[in-house]
Design an enzyme around this catalytic site. Structure first.
Site: not given
Length: 662
Positions: A119, A238, A298, A300
Site C-alpha cells: 500500500k 473493516h 486489488n 484480482r
C-alpha cells in the site's frame, strides 16, 4: 466461439472455486480442482472434472503451497491456473513460477501485482500518476517512535494499516496517542500472521468515510475500461458486509472523475486482467468530485464482483479467461452500460450477538431463496471448519431500481435457512431493512453506530414451538386413531432447551386432526398441518390464519436438535435425551472458555496473580483475526490450561478463576 483454454486448474476453494467452475463449464473448458485434507469431500471437488490433493488442512501446507499447485496443473495437463481471490492470487512470485512452468496465470503480471501489492509504494506511485491519495505516512521507517511521531503530525484519529494484504486484517483505528503503541503492536502481529509482513502505514482517518471502488479491466493489447463503481461502505471491523452497484447518490460528474482516476491508475502499471481501484470518499455530505482518495488496488477478482455482473450483464470470469488467453477486451467503454441496481450480502458462520466471532459446525440443513442468485461453496452436510474463512454464501439480488433490489435482498435473506451453526442471516436482513440504509445514507461507521438496533433477538412464539414439537416427534394428527384414547385425549409432554432456558409444554391430540399446545404464555391450536420435506404449514387462531415454517431436525450429542425458520427468524431448540449428561449445561462461571476453535497467540495471565474485570488474559486467533479474551470479573488466576502457539477447540477451558484470597 472457441474456448479460451482446454483445461483450467483453479487454485482455490469454496464459493469462488465453484463460481469459476460454472463459467468454465459454460465455455467448454475442463476444470481441475485442488483440495486439502479438510476439503476432500467439498463441493468444488465434486463439481470439477478432476481433483488433486495438495496437502493437509492448514492453508500454509495446501492452498498456499505454490509448488504443489503447479505440480498438480502439470500432472493433469492444465494450460492455465485461475487463483480466485485470497491465497496466492496476489503473490507475484507465484505468477512467475506459473509462467516459468509454461502455464498461463489468469490475472495480471507479476510487475503489476508488485506495483500495487504494498500500500505504501502503491500510494507513492499513484501520487506520481496524478491520482488523489489519502494524507498519511507511507514511508519505510517502522520504528514505534517514528510512526507515533508521524501519527501526531497527521493528527488523530489515524488508521494503522498493514501495507500488504487486505480484508481489515492488520488494521486499527487509533483515537489518541496513548493508545497508539498497543494498537500498533496488535496490527503488526495480525499483519505478520495473515500476510507474513508486519510493516504498516499510517493514514488520516476520514470521520465519515464511504468506501467506493471501481471495477477496471485491461488486456495485453493496451486497452483499459471500467465497469462502473460499487459501494462497499457497509462494513464491520473493516470487512465488507453488504455491497451494491451503482453507488447511491453517485452523480455523473463524480462518476466521471472517479472512473477516470481508476483507469489512469490501471494504465500507470500497464494493467491486464480484472482489478479494483478502491477509493475512500467523504460521506459527510453529497459526493464531490474533489472528495475522494485512492486507498489501494486489488489486483484480482473481488468477492463482490457479482453486483457488477448484475448491472452490466457481463461475466467477469469469462472476461478474465479470454484476456488471459491473449484476446482483446470483449467490449469497448462505450458498449458498457448500467442496467438497474444490485446488492450482495455475505452470509457467514459468525455470531453477531457475540462480537461476530467466527463459528464452526456441520451444516445439517442449508436452503436458499431461489429468487436470488446464491453463490455458495457448501451444501447441506458440509462442515464449516476453523481452517478457512467462514463464508457460507453470497446472496445477490437485482432490480430495476435500488428499492426493488433491496426489497428482494431482504426477502431472500429472510428465506435463507442454515441449521447447524450460528450465522449472520438475521443481522443482514435487519440491516437490509434499516431506514437510513434504505435512503442511501451509508458510511463505514453505520453498523457500529446502529449495532444495538441491528443485533436483536426475536422472541420464540408458541406457534413455532408447536410446529417444532409436531415435527420433532413425527406426529401425524390426521392419521386414523392418532388422538384416540379410551379415557380422554392423547397427550405428549415435551421439553425443549432454547437459549439456555427450559421450555416445558404439553401436546394434546383431540382426535379431530388438530394439535393443541399448552403450558406456555398462550394455548395454540394447529389445524390442517402439512409437511413437504422441511416445509411445514398449518392454520391457527379464530380466523384460521396460515403459518409456515422451514424445520430441520437431526440427532445431536445431547438429543434431538431442531432448527425452525419462521417469519424470517431462525431459532434453534434442543429436545434433550433423558440419558444426556446434565452437567453439559453446568455452571462454568469460574472458567474462561475458547469462544471458537483457534490458535493461542498470547497468554498474558499468570497463575496465582490477581486480575481485575476487563484485564486481558488470552489472545486467540481464528480465521486470521485476533480476539482478546478478558476477565469477566475480579479474581485470582488459579490454573492455566493453554499455551502460546497451541490450537484449542471451541468450548475448551483456557483458564480457571478463584475468588481472591480463597
Amino acid at each position: 466461439m472457441k474456448p479460451p483454454f482446454s483445461k483450467l486448474l483453479i487454485a482455490n476453494r469454496g464459493e469462488i472455486a465453484c463460481r469459476i467452475i460454472a463459467t468454465a463449464r459454460r465455455l467448454g473448458v475442463k476444470t481441475v480442482a485442488v483440495f486439502s485434507d479438510a476439503d476432500a469431500r467439498a463441493l468444488h471437488v465434486e463439481l470439477a472434472d478432476e481433483a488433486v490433493r495438495i496437502g493437509p488442512a492448514p492453508a500454509t501446507d495446501s492452498y498456499l503451497d505454490a509448488n504443489a499447485i503447479i505440480a498438480a496443473a502439470k500432472r493433469t495437463g492444465a494450460e492455465a491456473i485461475h487463483p480466485g481471490y485470497g491465497f496466492l492470487s496476489e503473490n507475484p512470485e507465484f505468477v512467475e513460477a506459473v509462467e516459468a512452468a509454461g502455464l498461463v496465470f489468469v490475472g495480471p503480471s507479476a510487475d503489476s501485482i508488485r506495483a500495487m501489492g504494498l500500500k505504501d509504494a502503491a500510494k507513492r506511485l499513484m501520487e506520481k500518476a496524478g491520482v488523489p491519495v489519502v494524507p498519511g505516512y507511507h514511508g519505510e521507517a517502522q520504528e514505534v517512535v517514528v510512526l507515533a511521531a508521524k501519527a501526531n503530525e497527521i493528527g488523530y484519529p489515524v488508521l494503522i494499516k498493514a501495507r500488504a494484504g487486505g480484508g481489515g486484517k492488520g488494521m486499527r483505528k487509533v483515537d489518541d496517542q496513548r493508545a497508539f503503541k498497543d494498537a500498533l503492536g496488535a496490527a503488526k502481529r495480525e499483519a505478520k500472521s495473515a500476510f507474513g509482513d508486519d510493516r504498516v502505514l499510517v493514514e488520516k482517518y476520514v470521520a465519515t468515510p464511504r468506501h467506493i471502488e471501481v471495477q477496471v479491466f485491461g488486456d495485453s493489447h493496451g486497452n483499459v475500461v471500467h465497469l462502473f463503481e460499487r459501494d462497499c461502505s457497509l462494513q464491520r471491523r473493516h470487512q465488507k458486509v453488504i455491497e451494491e452497484a451503482p453507488a447511491p447518490g453517485m452523480t455523473d460528474d463524480v462518476r466521471a472523475a472517479m472512473t477516470e482516476a481508476a483507469v489512469k491508475a490501471a494504465q500507470a502499471i500497464n494493467y491486464s486482467g480484472a482489478g479494483t481501484i478502491e477509493f475512500i470518499a467523504d460521506g459527510s455530505g453529497p459526493l464531490r468530485s474533489d472528495g475522494f482518495w485512492f486507498m489501494e488496488m486489488n489486483t484480482r477478482l473481488q468477492v463482490e464482483h457479482p453486483v457488477t455482473e448484475a448491472i452490466t450483464g457481463q461475466d467477469l470470469v469469462e472476461w478474465q479467461l479470454r484476456v488471459a488467453a491473449g484476446e482483446t477486451l470483449p467490449l469497448s467503454q462505450g458498449d458498457i452500460a448500467i442496467s438497474g441496481h444490485a446488492f450482495e450480502a455475505r452470509l457467514y458462520a459468525e455470531d453477531p450477538a457475540n462480537g461476530f466471532l467466527p463459528a464452526t459446525g456441520t451444516l445439517h440443513h442449508l436452503a436458499f431463496d431461489q429468487n436470488a442468485r446464491n453463490d455458495a461453496g457448501v451444501r447441506s452436510g458440509d462442515a464449516i471448519t476453523p481452517f478457512y474463512d467462514p463464508m457460507i454464501a453470497k446472496v445477490i439480488t437485482h432490480g430495476e431500481t435500488r428499492d426493488e433490489a433491496l426489497s428482494k435482498l431482504g426477502t431472500a435473506l429472510r428465506g435463507t435457512h442454515v441449521a447447524g451453526t450460528v450465522t449472520n442471516a438475521a443481522f443482514l436482513a435487519t440491516l437490509a431493512s434499516h431506514e437510513g440504509f434504505a435512503r442511501g445514507e451509508v458510511d463505514t461507521g453505520l453498523i457500529d453506530r446502529e449495532s444495538s438496533a441491528l443485533i436483536v433477538s426475536e422472541p420464540l412464539t408458541e406457534a413455532a414451538i408447536a410446529l417444532a414439537a409436531v415435527t420433532a416427534l413425527e406426529l401425524d394428527p390426521a392419521a386414523r386413531f392418532a388422538g384416540w384414547r379410551l379415557w380422554g385425549d392423547a397427550s405428549h409432554p415435551v421439553r425443549f432447551m432454547h437459549g439456555g432456558e427450559e421450555l416445558k409444554r404439553r401436546l394434546l391430540l383431540p382426535g379431530d386432526g388438530s394439535v393443541v399446545l399448552e403450558g406456555g404464555a398462550e394455548t395454540v391450536r394447529l389445524r390442517g398441518i402439512v409437511r413437504e420435506g422441511t416445509k411445514v404449514s398449518a392454520r391457527t387462531g379464530a380466523t384460521g390464519a396460515m403459518i409456515e415454517a422451514n424445520i430441520a431436525v437431526w440427532r445431536g450429542i445431547e438429543g434431538t436438535e431442531i432448527s425452525i425458520l419462521m417469519d424470517g427468524v431462525a431459532h434453534d431448540l434442543l429436545m434433550p435425551d433423558p440419558l444426556a449428561v446434565a452437567a453439559h449445561h453446568g455452571d462454568l462461571g469460574d472458567a474462561i472458555l475458547a469462544p471458537m476453535t483457534g490458535i493461542v497467540r498470547a497468554v498474558t495471565a499468570r497463575e496465582g496473580v490477581a486480575v481485575d474485570k476487563g484485564d486481558k488474559l488470552v489472545v486467540l486467533e481464528a480465521m486470521k483475526m485476533e480476539t482478546s479474551l478478558t476477565a469477566p470479573r475480579a479474581g485470582l488466576v488459579a490454573e492455566i490450561f493453554c499455551a502460546e502457539g497451541e490450537t484449542v477447540d471451541g468450548g475448551a477451558v483456557l483458564l480457571r478463576f478463584e475468588e481472591t484470597g480463597s
